[in-house]
Write a protein that holds these residues in place. Structure first.
Motif, mmCIF file in Angstrom:
data_model
loop_
_atom_site.group_PDB
_atom_site.id
_atom_site.type_symbol
_atom_site.label_atom_id
_atom_site.label_comp_id
_atom_site.label_asym_id
_atom_site.label_seq_id
_atom_site.Cartn_x
_atom_site.Cartn_y
_atom_site.Cartn_z
ATOM 1 N N ALA A 12 25.531 2.866 28.207
ATOM 2 C CA ALA A 12 26.648 3.761 28.510
ATOM 3 C C ALA A 12 27.859 3.422 27.643
ATOM 4 O O ALA A 12 28.546 4.326 27.142
ATOM 5 C CB ALA A 12 27.017 3.652 29.991
ATOM 6 N N ILE A 13 28.115 2.134 27.439
ATOM 7 C CA ILE A 13 29.227 1.722 26.580
ATOM 8 C C ILE A 13 28.976 2.157 25.141
ATOM 9 O O ILE A 13 29.869 2.662 24.458
ATOM 10 C CB ILE A 13 29.424 0.198 26.666
ATOM 11 C CG1 ILE A 13 29.903 -0.192 28.073
ATOM 12 C CG2 ILE A 13 30.434 -0.278 25.621
ATOM 13 C CD1 ILE A 13 29.908 -1.693 28.315
ATOM 14 N N ALA A 14 27.738 1.964 24.679
ATOM 15 C CA ALA A 14 27.394 2.379 23.315
ATOM 16 C C ALA A 14 27.611 3.874 23.125
ATOM 17 O O ALA A 14 28.202 4.316 22.124
ATOM 18 C CB ALA A 14 25.948 2.010 23.006
ATOM 19 N N PRO A 64 32.336 -1.376 40.244
ATOM 20 C CA PRO A 64 33.637 -2.047 40.200
ATOM 21 C C PRO A 64 33.618 -3.236 39.227
ATOM 22 O O PRO A 64 32.616 -3.945 39.111
ATOM 23 C CB PRO A 64 33.847 -2.527 41.642
ATOM 24 C CG PRO A 64 32.876 -1.748 42.457
ATOM 25 C CD PRO A 64 31.716 -1.465 41.565
ATOM 26 N N PHE A 65 34.746 -3.445 38.543
ATOM 27 C CA PHE A 65 34.817 -4.543 37.573
ATOM 28 C C PHE A 65 36.279 -4.926 37.351
ATOM 29 O O PHE A 65 37.203 -4.178 37.699
ATOM 30 C CB PHE A 65 34.201 -4.125 36.231
ATOM 31 C CG PHE A 65 34.979 -3.039 35.543
ATOM 32 C CD1 PHE A 65 35.976 -3.341 34.619
ATOM 33 C CD2 PHE A 65 34.737 -1.701 35.829
ATOM 34 C CE1 PHE A 65 36.705 -2.341 33.991
ATOM 35 C CE2 PHE A 65 35.467 -0.694 35.216
ATOM 36 C CZ PHE A 65 36.452 -1.017 34.292
ATOM 37 N N ALA A 66 36.458 -6.099 36.782
ATOM 38 C CA ALA A 66 37.787 -6.548 36.363
ATOM 39 C C ALA A 66 37.662 -7.199 35.003
ATOM 40 O O ALA A 66 36.714 -7.965 34.759
ATOM 41 C CB ALA A 66 38.367 -7.538 37.372
ATOM 42 N N VAL A 67 38.582 -6.902 34.106
ATOM 43 C CA VAL A 67 38.619 -7.505 32.776
ATOM 44 C C VAL A 67 39.611 -8.663 32.814
ATOM 45 O O VAL A 67 40.796 -8.464 33.096
ATOM 46 C CB VAL A 67 39.029 -6.494 31.698
ATOM 47 C CG1 VAL A 67 39.060 -7.165 30.324
ATOM 48 C CG2 VAL A 67 38.067 -5.305 31.688
ATOM 49 N N ASN A 68 39.114 -9.866 32.539
ATOM 50 C CA ASN A 68 39.925 -11.079 32.624
ATOM 51 C C ASN A 68 40.197 -11.660 31.239
ATOM 52 O O ASN A 68 39.364 -11.557 30.339
ATOM 53 C CB ASN A 68 39.199 -12.145 33.452
ATOM 54 C CG ASN A 68 38.944 -11.696 34.880
ATOM 55 O OD1 ASN A 68 39.761 -11.891 35.758
ATOM 56 N ND2 ASN A 68 37.778 -11.084 35.106
ATOM 57 N N THR A 69 41.365 -12.287 31.100
ATOM 58 C CA THR A 69 41.701 -13.008 29.883
ATOM 59 C C THR A 69 42.647 -14.145 30.245
ATOM 60 O O THR A 69 43.052 -14.284 31.402
ATOM 61 C CB THR A 69 42.327 -12.070 28.828
ATOM 62 O OG1 THR A 69 42.397 -12.735 27.578
ATOM 63 C CG2 THR A 69 43.732 -11.637 29.243
ATOM 64 N N GLU A 111 32.054 4.423 32.935
ATOM 65 C CA GLU A 111 32.878 5.190 31.996
ATOM 66 C C GLU A 111 34.270 4.570 31.872
ATOM 67 O O GLU A 111 34.814 4.457 30.766
ATOM 68 C CB GLU A 111 32.993 6.644 32.430
ATOM 69 C CG GLU A 111 33.750 7.492 31.417
ATOM 70 C CD GLU A 111 33.732 8.975 31.740
ATOM 71 O OE1 GLU A 111 34.261 9.757 30.921
ATOM 72 O OE2 GLU A 111 33.201 9.342 32.794
ATOM 73 N N GLU A 112 34.848 4.152 33.007
ATOM 74 C CA GLU A 112 36.148 3.478 32.956
ATOM 75 C C GLU A 112 36.055 2.174 32.173
ATOM 76 O O GLU A 112 36.936 1.834 31.386
ATOM 77 C CB GLU A 112 36.639 3.186 34.372
ATOM 78 C CG GLU A 112 37.185 4.372 35.118
ATOM 79 C CD GLU A 112 37.732 3.967 36.469
ATOM 80 O OE1 GLU A 112 38.961 3.816 36.589
ATOM 81 O OE2 GLU A 112 36.932 3.791 37.416
ATOM 82 N N MET A 113 34.974 1.438 32.391
ATOM 83 C CA MET A 113 34.767 0.185 31.673
ATOM 84 C C MET A 113 34.706 0.438 30.171
ATOM 85 O O MET A 113 35.366 -0.254 29.383
ATOM 86 C CB MET A 113 33.473 -0.486 32.133
ATOM 87 C CG MET A 113 33.200 -1.847 31.518
ATOM 88 S SD MET A 113 31.537 -2.445 31.902
ATOM 89 C CE MET A 113 31.585 -2.540 33.691
#
Length: 236
Positions: free
Chosen positions: A31-33, A192-197, A213-215
């Motif tokens: 899906a990301i690709a 559901p997801f979270a992007v961490n840094t 899609e949001e990701m």
């Protein structure tokens, strides 16, 4: 932008008919690709042989084992300048090493089929952490250092454990961002997801979402930022 994506689950041979694997389907990476290609990016997807493949016309190379995937990653990062690596593949943490069948020990691997017996014990060795090698492979070949996004999939883990796992990946320097998601919360179209840094030495969840899609949209934005920053640096 040149984007390298990995997806799907590794299969590690016990013998030439049996293997150890996981439940990864490769759906998220596909899906990301598709999203990146639809917005004009050049995408190479390293996909497990059994994984869901993208609908878009991106370049796809397939792997079976973690060793196969490592070899493909090294080849790609040694020969092409990538703006971002999205490492979503479910790489095996352990690989079968030896088999004890009715007291007789034989090496595990894809050469030959072990006979049937009354009992079997398999010992495993730790597999290399491919994420830790990505930037090193690019650097050793004199290539551009890509922004690296890793994934941390948990199963019902407490928030503190998720944060600790993400922090460990980031503090090792293996990734610039870690996408945390939990398999118990992934249902149908909901993801559901979270992007961490890391910011000022602290783990920060900078972005959240609830679908693939949001990701993909968030990761595309991060890739654009990285490519723009690199272009600005070159002009100076």
């Amino acid at each position: 932008m040149n984007i390298l994506i990995t997806g799907g689950g590794c299969r590690e041979a016990i013998d030439n008919v049996r293997c150890v694997t996981n439940t990864s389907t490769g759906r998220t990476s596909s899906a990301i690709a598709d999203y990146f290609v639809s917005r004009g990016a050049n995408v190479t997807l390293l996909a497990a042989a059994t994984a869901i493949k993208p609908r878009s016309d991106c370049r796809v190379r397939t792997f079976v084992s973690g060793e196969d995937l490592g070899n493909l990653l090294q080849q790609e990062l040694s020969t092409t300048d990538y703006d971002m690596v999205i490492h979503a593949a479910a790489v095996s943490d352990f690989v079968p090493q030896t088999i004890i069948m009715d007291g007789v020990e034989v090496p595990a691997g894809p050469e030959g089929k072990i006979p049937s017996g009354s009992s079997m014990t398999i010992t495993f060795r730790a597999a290399p952490k491919l994420a830790d090698r990505l930037k090193g492979w690019a650097k050793a070949a004199g290539r551009k250092l890509p922004v690296v996004v890793c994934f941390k999939l948990t199963s019902g883990a407490a928030a503190e454990k998720v944060q600790s796992a993400c922090r460990a990946i980031l503090e090792r320097g293996a990734a610039d961002f870690v996408v945390a998601n939990d398999i118990l919360h992934i249902t149908g179209d909901r993801h559901p997801f979270a992007v961490n840094t890391m910011q000022d030495g602290q783990l920060v969840a900078i972005l959240h979402g609830s679908s693939e899609e949001e990701m993909a949209s968030i990761l595309f934005g991060l890739a654009q930022e990285a490519a723009s920053a690199d272009s600005a640096t070159k002009h100076h």
